[in-house]
Enzyme design. Structure first.
Site, PDB file in Angstrom:
ATOM      1  N   LYS A  22      -1.036  -1.296  -4.437  1.00 36.98           N
ATOM      2  CA  LYS A  22      -2.092  -0.281  -4.434  1.00 36.98           C
ATOM      3  C   LYS A  22      -1.424   1.073  -4.606  1.00 36.98           C
ATOM      4  CE  LYS A  22      -5.853   1.432  -1.456  1.00 36.98           C
ATOM      5  NZ  LYS A  22      -6.321   1.573  -0.084  1.00 36.98           N
TER       6      LYS A  22
ATOM      7  N   TYR B 225       0.847  -1.196   0.000  1.00 36.50           N
ATOM      8  CA  TYR B 225       0.000   0.000   0.000  1.00 36.50           C
ATOM      9  C   TYR B 225       0.881   1.244   0.000  1.00 36.50           C
ATOM     10  CZ  TYR B 225      -3.859   3.069   1.513  1.00 36.50           C
ATOM     11  OH  TYR B 225      -4.793   4.066   1.614  1.00 36.50           O
TER      12      TYR B 225
END
Lengths: 282, 282
Positions: free
Chosen positions: A159, A131
């Site tokens: 992500k 992330y």
């Protein structure tokens, strides 16, 4: 699992503690809509504000109410021992994947971030999504670091909060088993068109049908229609906006966010109320 | 209390948990040197990486070993309930003041930050120092917000990471009971000369005599002499540098920082070892 539309619902609080019933009520329409995965306890799920114990309980609750939809849970924390306990709890709960940002107080160096991912991924039995979120972590991945971390065992997705200029070049440096996901709902349609595999979506956590229409339509028109909402997301933060929406819809008790965080108030909140109607959010 | 030289010692870990004996050994020479206050569990004291329970224990330990020197403890955290418990524990331990940064994961809005300080200061029985540290919190105080927070009851000091261009203008907007403190050791000498009241010092937590020489000398020469050290502080972060120094001096066990944070390693660590000798740090 890290493909298609991943819905990131809120973790609603009531008088400062986890509101399990409201959470279950939030999950139900998202599950029924048939999203491709649930992203539990993401930034939108206020993971950073919850204890290890609370997060274990919430992971179990999500898996219990997800039917057959894969559940991804964030395990980010400042301390390694917390991260490993969160990973254990999430895996014991039956999640299909985990998500981790390089959460920082002292901004991590590249070496520190790599060592963290290396240590954590070695101990996982489910795949991890990297992330990248500079706004909340203060940490910026260099391309070199991102590719190095993406090559670690058990990494299944990235992500990203941006669309790289040359996506094919990024692809060429990633294993076929690592998918590319977009964060920042206003970028999703163009990112999916450009070849991203998955949209990690705040919108889908409350308005799954609207998000599915964008994710499945394959054109930008549906997203462009929502520009007034994206403008609020960019300006006030999607968490504050989507929480205000859930509060106004009576889906969560107000205030649903951990103090000192506040959902959208005042004039922009009124503007948001009008958007529900004019944008036919569902 | 928020005047002169405030020393911010490390909180050493050993195998990931608080090393009480090493901590006491770090405090002793700092207390004996006669600094004006101890800043316990600051950013240099890794407060963000420690649990509420650990922080209570460390505050009690510091007060027990501080002789008559006032102890200031950081109570910063993401959640209000944690902050209030930290404040209670610190006050029960007998601290003379507390320090709080607007710790953020979701970067706080100005309203959120103001509400946080208003809520916390209302419940304090000791004065609070506002800790402005954009590098760790991601939050930037506007001048307006800083003055508004500084006007709250129980605010006794501001710890700034910059020297304002027009200090007299800043002074004019602050109550006489609020002192101005500088963070960032390389700026301290010039800040004190410009009229700052207190130096919140990383250096003083390990080398109190050297820091006192700068704080009491009233000229920049002693600080300029340390420029090679300041260069390391700026480049690698003072926490990583001062921890490497404490490790090399045998004052703390290595690794003393919470994983994934790492003290200075490799070439810059060797450069630091040479500086001990050439700069006669004491």
């Amino acid at each position: 699992m890290f493909r298609g539309l991943s819905a990131f619902p809120l973790t609603p609080l009531k008088e400062g503690t986890f509101d399990e019933q409201a959470f279950i009520n939030l999950l139900r329409p998202v599950v029924d809509a048939g999203v491709d995965s649930l992203g539990i306890l993401g930034s939108t799920g206020s993971y950073a504000y919850l204890t290890v114990e609370e997060r274990g309980r919430i992971a179990r609750c999500a898996v219990a109410h997800a039917d057959d939809i894969p559940v991804i849970v964030s395990i980010g924390a400042l301390r390694l021992d917390d991260i490993l306990r969160l990973a254990d709890d999430a895996q014991a709960a039956g999640v299909s994947g985990v998500l981790m940002a390089p959460v920082s107080y002292q901004r991590l160096t590249e070496d520190e971030a790599f060592n963290l991912y290396e240590t954590v991924t070695r101990q996982l039995s489910v795949p991890l999504c990297i992330y990248d979120n500079t706004a909340t972590t203060g940490f910026t991945f260099s391309d070199e670091l991102l590719f190095a971390v993406a090559a670690l065992p058990n990494v299944g997705s990235i992500k990203l909060g941006r669309v790289p200029e040359d996506l094919s070049q990024v692809r060429a440096r990633l294993s076929d088993t690592v998918t590319l996901g977009i964060a920042g709902d206003w970028r999703a349609a163009s990112a999916l068109q450009a070849g991203f595999d998955v949209w990690y979506s705040v919108l889908a956590g409350l308005f799954p049908q609207t998000a599915l229409a964008i994710a499945r339509s394959g054109n930008n028109a549906e997203s462009e229609r929502l520009e007034p909402l994206w403008e609020l997301f960019r300006h006030y933060g999607s968490l504050r906006v989507i929480t205000a929406a859930a509060e106004m819809m009576g889906k969560v008790a107000a205030p649903a966010l951990p103090f000192p965080l506040q959902s959208l108030q005042g004039e922009p909140r009124e503007a948001l109320a009008k958007l529900f109607v004019s944008l036919e959010l569902a």
